[in-house]
Design a protein around this motif. Sequence first.
Motif, short mmCIF file in Angstrom:
data_model
loop_
_atom_site.label_atom_id
_atom_site.label_comp_id
_atom_site.label_asym_id
_atom_site.label_seq_id
_atom_site.Cartn_x
_atom_site.Cartn_y
_atom_site.Cartn_z
N THR A 36 0.80 -1.22 0.00
CA THR A 36 0.00 0.00 0.00
C THR A 36 0.83 1.28 0.00
OG1 THR A 36 -1.77 -1.15 1.17
CG2 THR A 36 -1.82 1.24 1.23
N ILE A 37 1.87 1.33 0.84
CA ILE A 37 2.67 2.54 0.99
C ILE A 37 4.00 2.38 0.27
CG2 ILE A 37 3.71 4.14 2.62
CD1 ILE A 37 1.77 3.19 4.72
N PRO A 38 4.28 3.25 -0.70
CA PRO A 38 5.57 3.13 -1.42
C PRO A 38 6.77 3.17 -0.47
CG PRO A 38 4.11 4.70 -2.51
CD PRO A 38 3.46 4.35 -1.21
N GLY A 39 7.62 2.17 -0.58
CA GLY A 39 8.85 2.14 0.21
C GLY A 39 8.71 1.63 1.63
N GLU A 40 7.49 1.25 2.04
CA GLU A 40 7.27 0.74 3.40
C GLU A 40 6.83 -0.71 3.34
OE1 GLU A 40 7.95 2.31 6.16
OE2 GLU A 40 8.50 4.18 5.15
N PRO A 41 7.22 -1.52 4.36
CA PRO A 41 6.88 -2.95 4.32
C PRO A 41 5.41 -3.25 4.54
CG PRO A 41 8.01 -2.42 6.37
CD PRO A 41 8.07 -1.19 5.51
N PHE A 42 4.70 -2.38 5.26
CA PHE A 42 3.27 -2.58 5.50
C PHE A 42 2.67 -1.29 6.05
CE2 PHE A 42 5.66 -4.50 9.04
CZ PHE A 42 5.27 -3.69 10.10
N LEU A 43 1.35 -1.26 6.09
CA LEU A 43 0.62 -0.10 6.61
C LEU A 43 0.49 -0.17 8.13
CD1 LEU A 43 -1.19 2.42 6.24
CD2 LEU A 43 -3.08 0.87 5.73
N ARG A 44 0.05 -1.32 8.64
CA ARG A 44 -0.11 -1.56 10.08
C ARG A 44 0.17 -3.02 10.37
NH1 ARG A 44 -4.58 1.47 9.01
NH2 ARG A 44 -5.94 -0.35 8.90
N THR A 45 0.37 -3.31 11.67
CA THR A 45 0.50 -4.70 12.08
C THR A 45 -0.26 -4.92 13.37
OG1 THR A 45 2.03 -6.52 12.57
CG2 THR A 45 2.66 -4.31 13.34
N ILE A 46 -0.88 -6.09 13.50
CA ILE A 46 -1.52 -6.42 14.77
C ILE A 46 -0.62 -7.33 15.61
CG2 ILE A 46 -3.87 -6.04 13.94
CD1 ILE A 46 -4.22 -9.07 13.75
N ASP A 47 0.58 -7.59 15.13
CA ASP A 47 1.59 -8.28 15.94
C ASP A 47 2.42 -7.20 16.61
OD1 ASP A 47 3.37 -9.98 17.11
OD2 ASP A 47 4.32 -10.64 15.25
N ASN A 48 1.92 -6.73 17.74
CA ASN A 48 2.55 -5.59 18.41
C ASN A 48 2.45 -5.73 19.92
OD1 ASN A 48 0.07 -4.14 19.45
ND2 ASN A 48 -0.42 -4.21 17.26
N THR A 49 3.07 -4.82 20.62
CA THR A 49 3.06 -4.86 22.09
C THR A 49 2.23 -3.72 22.68
OG1 THR A 49 5.11 -3.57 22.17
CG2 THR A 49 5.32 -5.98 22.18
N LYS A 50 1.37 -3.12 21.88
CA LYS A 50 0.56 -2.01 22.38
C LYS A 50 -0.44 -2.50 23.42
CE LYS A 50 0.84 1.04 18.37
NZ LYS A 50 0.07 1.85 17.41
N ARG A 51 -0.64 -1.68 24.44
CA ARG A 51 -1.53 -2.04 25.54
C ARG A 51 -2.44 -0.87 25.89
NH1 ARG A 51 -0.15 -6.17 24.00
NH2 ARG A 51 0.87 -7.90 25.08
#
Length: 199
Positions: free
Chosen positions: A150-165
């Motif tokens: 989706t975003i030129p030059g970026e591996p992804f837009l978002r990830t749900i494999d994260n440590t956000k709490r």
Amino acid sequence: VADEENPRAQATDRTFDLNPDSEEFNQTSVYYYLTETRKRIRALGFDDTSAGVLPVITNAKDKQSGGEFNNAFFTPLGQGFVFGNGDGSQFQNLARDFDVASHEYGHFFDNFLIRTESTPPHTPRRSWGEACGDTIASIVNGGPNVGESTIPGEPFLRTIDNTKRFPNDLVNEEHLDGEIFGGSNWDFMELRGGGTVNQ
């Protein structure tokens, strides 16, 4: 599928063998992505047959400026999907990413199951809707990253494999806060054996 810039892709033999550089490729891509998403979620027991055919618009332009549109969305009012053409800098054409289509189908899924009144932007309810979209994309495509092309030059837009709490990582932006809810969904899927459509 209707396209705001090009004639509708048609093939009398229903064989769509198109060059990826052709504009009709956007229509056939998003049709395939949404159809496959719907089939895979139905295989898990979700019955949305009463919704019927869901209309789609590709190469959507910005309604205010008439320029390129860096967004995609499901509209509950029209019960359909809109995919922007992207400006090539912030976003590529959004009809060409499987995750984006699956994410938008996730909004339909959420709306179909929980019909809520319109809610203000950047509220927990809206964040949950974004998490639902990202989770459906992850279930269908078997990985936590959403929008890899989706975003030129970026591996992804978002990830749900994260440590956000919650509540420490709240920033009052529904997509980013949705990663908190999405992260808990991914953790659960990992406990169940991985985020694949068969789990």
